[in-house]
Design a protein around this motif. Structure first.
Motif, PDB file in Angstrom:
ATOM      1  N   GLN A 213      12.542   3.628  10.158  1.00  0.00           N
ATOM      2  CA  GLN A 213      11.412   2.945  10.804  1.00  0.00           C
ATOM      3  C   GLN A 213      10.100   3.607  10.380  1.00  0.00           C
ATOM      4  N   VAL A 214       9.126   2.808   9.960  1.00  0.00           N
ATOM      5  CA  VAL A 214       7.816   3.321   9.559  1.00  0.00           C
ATOM      6  C   VAL A 214       6.936   3.450  10.792  1.00  0.00           C
ATOM      7  N   ARG A 215       6.291   4.596  10.918  1.00  0.00           N
ATOM      8  CA  ARG A 215       5.351   4.858  12.014  1.00  0.00           C
ATOM      9  C   ARG A 215       4.094   5.498  11.438  1.00  0.00           C
ATOM     10  N   TYR A 216       2.974   5.163  12.035  1.00  0.00           N
ATOM     11  CA  TYR A 216       1.686   5.731  11.662  1.00  0.00           C
ATOM     12  C   TYR A 216       1.139   6.482  12.863  1.00  0.00           C
ATOM     13  N   ARG A 217       0.773   7.746  12.670  1.00  0.00           N
ATOM     14  CA  ARG A 217       0.163   8.501  13.763  1.00  0.00           C
ATOM     15  C   ARG A 217      -1.269   8.011  13.960  1.00  0.00           C
ATOM     16  N   ILE A 218      -1.662   7.876  15.213  1.00  0.00           N
ATOM     17  CA  ILE A 218      -3.021   7.420  15.541  1.00  0.00           C
ATOM     18  C   ILE A 218      -4.056   8.299  14.853  1.00  0.00           C
ATOM     19  N   LYS A 219      -3.854   9.618  14.875  1.00  0.00           N
ATOM     20  CA  LYS A 219      -4.851  10.500  14.263  1.00  0.00           C
ATOM     21  C   LYS A 219      -4.947  10.280  12.756  1.00  0.00           C
ATOM     22  N   ASP A 220      -3.849   9.917  12.089  1.00  0.00           N
ATOM     23  CA  ASP A 220      -3.903   9.616  10.654  1.00  0.00           C
ATOM     24  C   ASP A 220      -4.608   8.282  10.398  1.00  0.00           C
ATOM     25  N   ILE A 221      -4.389   7.314  11.271  1.00  0.00           N
ATOM     26  CA  ILE A 221      -5.072   6.020  11.152  1.00  0.00           C
ATOM     27  C   ILE A 221      -6.574   6.213  11.307  1.00  0.00           C
ATOM     28  N   GLU A 222      -6.972   6.947  12.338  1.00  0.00           N
ATOM     29  CA  GLU A 222      -8.396   7.165  12.591  1.00  0.00           C
ATOM     30  C   GLU A 222      -9.044   7.973  11.472  1.00  0.00           C
ATOM     31  N   ALA A 223      -8.317   8.938  10.906  1.00  0.00           N
ATOM     32  CA  ALA A 223      -8.851   9.709   9.778  1.00  0.00           C
ATOM     33  C   ALA A 223      -9.054   8.806   8.569  1.00  0.00           C
ATOM     34  N   TYR A 224      -8.095   7.925   8.311  1.00  0.00           N
ATOM     35  CA  TYR A 224      -8.207   6.995   7.185  1.00  0.00           C
ATOM     36  C   TYR A 224      -9.387   6.038   7.396  1.00  0.00           C
ATOM     37  N   GLU A 225      -9.552   5.567   8.616  1.00  0.00           N
ATOM     38  CA  GLU A 225     -10.688   4.680   8.918  1.00  0.00           C
ATOM     39  C   GLU A 225     -12.007   5.412   8.682  1.00  0.00           C
ATOM     40  N   ALA A 226     -12.095   6.662   9.131  1.00  0.00           N
ATOM     41  CA  ALA A 226     -13.331   7.436   8.960  1.00  0.00           C
ATOM     42  C   ALA A 226     -13.626   7.686   7.479  1.00  0.00           C
ATOM     43  N   GLU A 227     -12.582   7.980   6.691  1.00  0.00           N
ATOM     44  CA  GLU A 227     -12.765   8.224   5.258  1.00  0.00           C
ATOM     45  C   GLU A 227     -13.247   6.979   4.520  1.00  0.00           C
ATOM     46  N   ASN A 228     -12.916   5.811   5.035  1.00  0.00           N
ATOM     47  CA  ASN A 228     -13.231   4.559   4.350  1.00  0.00           C
ATOM     48  C   ASN A 228     -14.371   3.786   4.983  1.00  0.00           C
ATOM     49  N   ARG A 229     -15.060   4.408   5.910  1.00  0.00           N
ATOM     50  CA  ARG A 229     -16.199   3.762   6.564  1.00  0.00           C
ATOM     51  C   ARG A 229     -17.358   3.675   5.578  1.00  0.00           C
TER      52      ARG A 229
ATOM     53  N   TRP B 132       0.829  -1.201   0.000  1.00  0.00           N
ATOM     54  CA  TRP B 132       0.000   0.000   0.000  1.00  0.00           C
ATOM     55  C   TRP B 132       0.866   1.256   0.000  1.00  0.00           C
ATOM     56  N   ARG B 133       1.907   1.264   0.840  1.00  0.00           N
ATOM     57  CA  ARG B 133       2.774   2.444   0.889  1.00  0.00           C
ATOM     58  C   ARG B 133       3.423   2.692  -0.470  1.00  0.00           C
ATOM     59  N   SER B 134       3.883   1.640  -1.121  1.00  0.00           N
ATOM     60  CA  SER B 134       4.545   1.802  -2.422  1.00  0.00           C
ATOM     61  C   SER B 134       3.567   2.262  -3.498  1.00  0.00           C
ATOM     62  N   GLU B 135       2.282   1.948  -3.325  1.00  0.00           N
ATOM     63  CA  GLU B 135       1.250   2.327  -4.293  1.00  0.00           C
ATOM     64  C   GLU B 135       0.520   3.606  -3.909  1.00  0.00           C
ATOM     65  N   GLY B 136       0.911   4.209  -2.782  1.00  0.00           N
ATOM     66  CA  GLY B 136       0.255   5.446  -2.344  1.00  0.00           C
ATOM     67  C   GLY B 136      -1.123   5.219  -1.748  1.00  0.00           C
ATOM     68  N   ILE B 137      -1.345   4.019  -1.219  1.00  0.00           N
ATOM     69  CA  ILE B 137      -2.628   3.656  -0.604  1.00  0.00           C
ATOM     70  C   ILE B 137      -2.437   3.631   0.911  1.00  0.00           C
ATOM     71  N   GLY B 138      -3.527   3.832   1.645  1.00  0.00           N
ATOM     72  CA  GLY B 138      -3.457   3.713   3.100  1.00  0.00           C
ATOM     73  C   GLY B 138      -3.222   5.038   3.785  1.00  0.00           C
ATOM     74  N   PRO B 139      -3.104   4.980   5.099  1.00  0.00           N
ATOM     75  CA  PRO B 139      -2.942   6.217   5.862  1.00  0.00           C
ATOM     76  C   PRO B 139      -1.554   6.829   5.650  1.00  0.00           C
ATOM     77  N   ILE B 140      -1.462   8.105   5.932  1.00  0.00           N
ATOM     78  CA  ILE B 140      -0.184   8.812   5.900  1.00  0.00           C
ATOM     79  C   ILE B 140       0.751   8.130   6.879  1.00  0.00           C
ATOM     80  N   PHE B 141       2.024   8.038   6.518  1.00  0.00           N
ATOM     81  CA  PHE B 141       2.994   7.410   7.411  1.00  0.00           C
ATOM     82  C   PHE B 141       4.230   8.277   7.535  1.00  0.00           C
ATOM     83  N   LEU B 142       4.976   8.028   8.583  1.00  0.00           N
ATOM     84  CA  LEU B 142       6.250   8.696   8.828  1.00  0.00           C
ATOM     85  C   LEU B 142       7.353   7.667   8.682  1.00  0.00           C
TER      86      LEU B 142
END
Length: 84
Positions: free
Chosen positions: A44-60, A29-39
């Motif tokens: 080391q790859v990290r995902y902010r909780i607020k970005d995860i929750e925003a992605y979940e809300a957008e895809n509900r 997904w990261r290589s294809e530009g899919i999924g939540p924003i990541f750092l």
């Protein structure tokens, strides 16, 4: 981080567990530009909780949306549900 401080980031394994996905899926997904924003910090790859929750809300998807897909396309299971 203090024990009382809330977790603000998840690593790849933690997010894969949260969504019941493989880590490979998240990598793709990261290589294809899919999924939540990541750092990426020091390799080391990290995902902010607020970005995860925003992605979940957008895809509900609502139940009405699922019913519409099922009736329109005859799909018995049309929605990929993200687990919390």
């Amino acid at each position: 981080m203090q024990p009382s401080e809330p977790v603000r980031h998840l690593n790849q394994r933690q997010l894969a567990d949260r969504w019941d996905l493989s880590e490979g899926t998240l990598e793709r997904w990261r290589s294809e530009g899919i999924g939540p924003i990541f750092l990426k910090l020091q390799g080391q790859v990290r995902y902010r909780i607020k970005d995860i929750e925003a992605y979940e809300a957008e895809n509900r998807r609502s139940e009405e949306h699922t019913s519409e897909l099922q009736s329109r396309f005859g799909i018995s299971y049309a929605v990929f549900c993200l687990k919390k």
